[in-house]
Motif scaffolding. Structure first.
Motif, PDB file in Angstrom:
ATOM      1  N   ILE A  46       0.854  -1.186   0.000  1.00  0.00           N
ATOM      2  CA  ILE A  46       0.000   0.000   0.000  1.00  0.00           C
ATOM      3  C   ILE A  46       0.890   1.234   0.000  1.00  0.00           C
ATOM      4  O   ILE A  46       1.773   1.365   0.855  1.00  0.00           O
ATOM      5  N   ALA A  47       0.659   2.130  -0.946  1.00  0.00           N
ATOM      6  CA  ALA A  47       1.383   3.402  -0.986  1.00  0.00           C
ATOM      7  C   ALA A  47       0.484   4.473  -0.378  1.00  0.00           C
ATOM      8  O   ALA A  47      -0.669   4.631  -0.766  1.00  0.00           O
ATOM      9  N   GLN A  48       1.037   5.197   0.591  1.00  0.00           N
ATOM     10  CA  GLN A  48       0.297   6.225   1.327  1.00  0.00           C
ATOM     11  C   GLN A  48       1.113   7.512   1.319  1.00  0.00           C
ATOM     12  O   GLN A  48       2.333   7.483   1.535  1.00  0.00           O
ATOM     13  N   GLN A  49       0.450   8.644   1.093  1.00  0.00           N
ATOM     14  CA  GLN A  49       1.124   9.941   1.156  1.00  0.00           C
ATOM     15  C   GLN A  49       1.592  10.165   2.588  1.00  0.00           C
ATOM     16  O   GLN A  49       0.788  10.117   3.521  1.00  0.00           O
ATOM     17  N   TYR A  50       2.882  10.394   2.771  1.00  0.00           N
ATOM     18  CA  TYR A  50       3.475  10.422   4.106  1.00  0.00           C
ATOM     19  C   TYR A  50       2.952  11.536   4.997  1.00  0.00           C
ATOM     20  O   TYR A  50       2.830  11.363   6.206  1.00  0.00           O
ATOM     21  N   ASP A  51       2.617  12.700   4.440  1.00  0.00           N
ATOM     22  CA  ASP A  51       2.257  13.834   5.295  1.00  0.00           C
ATOM     23  C   ASP A  51       0.759  14.018   5.491  1.00  0.00           C
ATOM     24  O   ASP A  51       0.336  14.638   6.456  1.00  0.00           O
ATOM     25  N   THR A  52      -0.064  13.438   4.618  1.00  0.00           N
ATOM     26  CA  THR A  52      -1.518  13.609   4.749  1.00  0.00           C
ATOM     27  C   THR A  52      -2.234  12.318   5.136  1.00  0.00           C
ATOM     28  O   THR A  52      -3.388  12.369   5.542  1.00  0.00           O
ATOM     29  N   GLY A  53      -1.577  11.178   4.949  1.00  0.00           N
ATOM     30  CA  GLY A  53      -2.214   9.897   5.222  1.00  0.00           C
ATOM     31  C   GLY A  53      -3.089   9.397   4.091  1.00  0.00           C
ATOM     32  O   GLY A  53      -3.694   8.328   4.197  1.00  0.00           O
ATOM     33  N   GLU A  54      -3.169  10.131   3.004  1.00  0.00           N
ATOM     34  CA  GLU A  54      -3.981   9.754   1.854  1.00  0.00           C
ATOM     35  C   GLU A  54      -3.485   8.422   1.274  1.00  0.00           C
ATOM     36  O   GLU A  54      -2.307   8.265   0.972  1.00  0.00           O
ATOM     37  N   VAL A 112       4.080   1.515   2.451  1.00  0.00           N
ATOM     38  CA  VAL A 112       5.154   2.410   2.030  1.00  0.00           C
ATOM     39  C   VAL A 112       4.615   3.827   2.079  1.00  0.00           C
ATOM     40  O   VAL A 112       3.680   4.167   1.347  1.00  0.00           O
ATOM     41  N   LYS A 113       5.174   4.633   2.971  1.00  0.00           N
ATOM     42  CA  LYS A 113       4.800   6.044   3.025  1.00  0.00           C
ATOM     43  C   LYS A 113       5.734   6.785   2.083  1.00  0.00           C
ATOM     44  O   LYS A 113       6.955   6.636   2.155  1.00  0.00           O
ATOM     45  N   VAL A 114       5.117   7.541   1.176  1.00  0.00           N
ATOM     46  CA  VAL A 114       5.858   8.163   0.087  1.00  0.00           C
ATOM     47  C   VAL A 114       5.531   9.638  -0.030  1.00  0.00           C
ATOM     48  O   VAL A 114       4.511  10.109   0.484  1.00  0.00           O
ATOM     49  N   ASP A 115       6.387  10.342  -0.737  1.00  0.00           N
ATOM     50  CA  ASP A 115       6.067  11.672  -1.214  1.00  0.00           C
ATOM     51  C   ASP A 115       5.738  11.492  -2.690  1.00  0.00           C
ATOM     52  O   ASP A 115       6.627  11.234  -3.510  1.00  0.00           O
ATOM     53  N   GLN A 116       4.455  11.536  -3.013  1.00  0.00           N
ATOM     54  CA  GLN A 116       3.984  11.293  -4.376  1.00  0.00           C
ATOM     55  C   GLN A 116       4.118  12.561  -5.201  1.00  0.00           C
ATOM     56  O   GLN A 116       3.633  13.619  -4.815  1.00  0.00           O
ATOM     57  N   VAL A 117       4.767  12.454  -6.354  1.00  0.00           N
ATOM     58  CA  VAL A 117       4.881  13.555  -7.302  1.00  0.00           C
ATOM     59  C   VAL A 117       3.965  13.231  -8.471  1.00  0.00           C
ATOM     60  O   VAL A 117       4.170  12.237  -9.165  1.00  0.00           O
TER      61      VAL A 117
END
Length: 147
Positions: A46-54, A112-117
């Motif tokens: 699971i990929a999750q936006q690290y700063d918002t939890g999205e 996986v907490k990511v910074d999605q671009v």
């Protein structure tokens, strides 16, 4: 990089879990020993936006994809439809920069907490979970229904 898992036995049948669980993987053996793979040798990631939890998307990883994710700082997945590794963003430009990686309590799912671009979904949407919402606000009686 090779497009098929390097540890895939030449005699493996399609869907054979052994193609994703060969001991020659470069993943730390202590981590590999803890993982509980699906019958086809994969783990949902699971990929999750690290700063918002999205929650952005779900992909699949084998030991090698997890190793690459842990060591490169970019999400690497196993494509079940193309039977090859893919690094998120290599073709789309929509990168996932890894911030943290965790296993769930059963060691059968990776978060996986990511910074999605850019977009996470192959459709161009920000997430793969925006288009087909089945339930909102806690159901027919709202969020307080279980109190």
């Amino acid at each position: 990089m090779t497009s098929t898992p390097a540890r895939r036995p030449a005699t493996a049948a399609p869907g054979d879990a052994s193609r994703h669980s060969d001991p020659s993987s470069r993943l730390d053996p202590e981590i590999a020993a803890r993982l509980k793979h699906s019958p086809d040798g994969l783990l949902p990631a699971i990929a999750q936006q690290y700063d918002t939890g999205e929650v952005l998307m779900l992909g699949w990883m084998d030991d090698e994809a997890l190793h690459r994710t842990l060591t490169t700082g970019r999400c690497t997945y196993w494509s079940r439809s193309r039977s090859e590794y893919w690094v998120k963003g290599d073709t789309s430009g929509h990168f996932q920069w890894v911030k943290s990686v965790a296993l769930d309590c059963d060691a059968d799912t990776v978060l996986v907490k990511v910074d999605q671009v850019g977009a996470a979904c192959h459709t161009g949407a920000r997430t793969c979970f925006d288009e087909d919402v089945l339930l909102t606000d806690g159901g027919p009686d709202g969020p307080a229904a279980d109190q």
